[in-house]
Design an enzyme around this catalytic site. Structure first.
Site, mmCIF file in Angstrom:
data_model
loop_
_atom_site.group_PDB
_atom_site.id
_atom_site.type_symbol
_atom_site.label_atom_id
_atom_site.label_comp_id
_atom_site.label_asym_id
_atom_site.label_seq_id
_atom_site.Cartn_x
_atom_site.Cartn_y
_atom_site.Cartn_z
ATOM 1 N N SER A 49 8.906 -1.655 -2.415
ATOM 2 C CA SER A 49 7.829 -2.140 -1.719
ATOM 3 C C SER A 49 6.704 -2.561 -2.470
ATOM 4 C CB SER A 49 7.280 -1.017 -0.873
ATOM 5 O OG SER A 49 7.868 -0.865 0.209
ATOM 6 N N LYS A 52 5.265 -6.009 -1.506
ATOM 7 C CA LYS A 52 4.375 -6.230 -0.578
ATOM 8 C C LYS A 52 2.970 -6.842 -1.211
ATOM 9 C CE LYS A 52 5.738 -2.996 2.748
ATOM 10 N NZ LYS A 52 6.934 -2.144 2.418
ATOM 11 N N SER A 113 2.125 1.257 3.606
ATOM 12 C CA SER A 113 3.418 0.423 3.155
ATOM 13 C C SER A 113 4.208 0.144 4.456
ATOM 14 C CB SER A 113 4.227 1.051 2.099
ATOM 15 O OG SER A 113 5.152 0.305 1.596
ATOM 16 N N LYS A 238 0.321 -0.628 -5.784
ATOM 17 C CA LYS A 238 1.370 -0.463 -4.891
ATOM 18 C C LYS A 238 2.505 0.288 -5.300
ATOM 19 C CE LYS A 238 2.777 -1.184 -0.792
ATOM 20 N NZ LYS A 238 3.432 0.386 -0.873
#
Length: 435
Positions: A49, A52, A113, A238
């Site tokens: 993730s 992202k 997320s 993140k």
């Protein structure tokens, strides 16, 4: 064109053996992108993730350019609806006939997320996720990233798309990047769009608060100060976890005017297990090292003059030389006690000087005649993520005064004087040769 005595950069090495337990890791200064520590920084690894961050970049850019509005509404596609119902993945459930604003989808992506919300953003910007993936790869190229492949907007394995993964990608494909490239993406994200940290640092928020669809979103970055592994100054960025990528985290923290960015990919604990705690423990190692061992120092003051180069000769001017100095100061994060281990390097603009190193009048006060940078006295090179970052330790060198062009009569008399001077020098040399 400028000529440079500061060519090329080599990998930087931390003075301390950090022993970061991850397949790949990197620590950089958040302001300049100066590399302070790296481990397998160019190995291409799964990112999950952390993908992202690119979706965030493209969204924030689209908003800035007026192509997307924060209050713009979106109704889920069939794919977005189906994926949003899978709570085994990180998601906020969406209604098939619901209307959702871009801002709340963005917050679900950046804080929680949420994968379906991310695909929704991809569809809003690109028209389809297939087209958006092309945009991701194109943007990566424009940002100067290397060692990357984007196959979807989320970081999920394509198998999680239930057969509806972006066209042109494989059913088992995953996104990959090297630690250096992840850090470079993060560097661009927080410097080009610093407001991203306001959202990334939100510890918890309710999606669709006050409605029947209300759901609590806890930030997956457990190093935010108020959460489980709280770290002072942590405000992004993140996390990411898949079976393929392992436990990953791109972190950033700011204290006392210093900001650092860290990346760990497939972090593990002492038993070799990839856990949420492991990625935060390994991040903490790097941040503790950075904050304890590095300080931001003024290496060159404003109006600094290089010894032996305080002025430059001038031709065709009322004065035969002009004083030069730096337009501004140079600040850089350096290891404590190593401020004196750097030296200034003056680089004059080849377009403005002749073969003898002379400037030609007229010259205006404040006119740029070159630049000054710094480099280690031991001959090592400083490594930066970007050319823009490297230029942050480079300042203009300017003329400290006006030098007017001499009038034709003065230039003529100088020419005559130079002629007879050359003649006399020639005669003197000849006479000396007789004895």
């Amino acid at each position: 064109m400028f000529f440079s005595l500061f060519a090329g950069v080599n990998p930087a090495k931390a003075e301390a053996a950090l022993n970061v337990n991850a397949d790949g890791a990197i620590l950089v200064d958040g302001e300049t992108g100066k590399v302070l520590y790296e481990k397998n920084a160019d190995s291409v690894l799964g990112i999950a993730s952390m993908t992202k961050m690119m979706t965030e970049y493209l969204l924030l850019e689209a908003v800035k350019n007026g192509k997307v509005k924060w209050d713009q509404e979106y109704t889920p596609s069939d794919l977005v609806y189906k994926i949003s119902q899978n709570r085994e993945l990180s998601n906020v459930p969406l209604r098939a006939d619901g209307k959702y604003k871009v801002r709340e989808l963005y917050e679900a992506m950046a804080i929680y997320s949420a994968n379906a919300a991310t695909i929704a953003i991809a569809e809003i910007i690109g028209g389809s996720e297939t087209n958006f993936v092309k945009m991701m790869n194109e943007k990566a190229k424009k940002l100067g990233l290397k060692d990357y492949k984007f196959v979807n907007s989320t970081g999920l394995n394509n198998r999680d798309y239930l057969g509806q993964h972006p066209q042109g990608t494989g059913p088992e494909d995953e996104n990959v990047m090297s630690p250096r490239t992840v850090a470079k993406l993060a560097y661009h994200l927080i410097n080009d769009f610093p407001d991203v940290l306001k959202t990334a640092s939100t510890p918890k928020k309710f999606f669709k608060e006050g409605t029947d669809d209300q759901i609590k979103m806890d930030n997956w970055n457990w190093m935010l100060p108020s959460l489980t592994f709280g770290y002072e100054g942590m405000d992004g960025l993140k996390t990411g976890t898949t079976d393929f990528a392992g436990s990953c985290f791109t972190g950033t923290a700011s204290r006392d005017g210093k900001r650092f960015i860290t990346v760990v990919q497939n972090a593990k604990d002492a038993n070799g297990q990839g856990t949420h705690k492991a990625r935060f423990d390994e991040t903490r190692k790097m941040l503790d090292y950075a904050f304890s061992n590095y300080s931001k120092e003024e290496l060159v003051p404003k109006h600094y003059q290089v010894k032996g180069h305080k002025s430059v000769p001038v031709i065709k001017g009322k004065d035969n030389q002009v004083k030069i100095y730096t337009k501004s100061a140079i600040d850089m994060v350096v290891l404590n006690g190593e401020k004196e281990n750097y030296k200034p390097v003056l680089v004059l603009d080849k377009k403005k000087i002749n073969k003898k190193g002379e400037l030609t009048a007229p010259i205006k006060k404040g006119e740029t005649v070159g630049y000054l940078t710094i480099e280690p006295k031991n001959g090592e090179k400083v490594s930066f993520l970007t050319e823009e970052g490297q230029k942050k330790i480079q300042v203009d060198v300017i003329a400290a005064q006006d030098v007017e062009k001499a009038n034709w009569f003065v230039l003529m008399m100088r020419g005559i004087g130079n002629f007879f001077g050359d003649v006399w020098n020639g005669i003197s040399s000849t006479v000396k040769g007789w004895f």
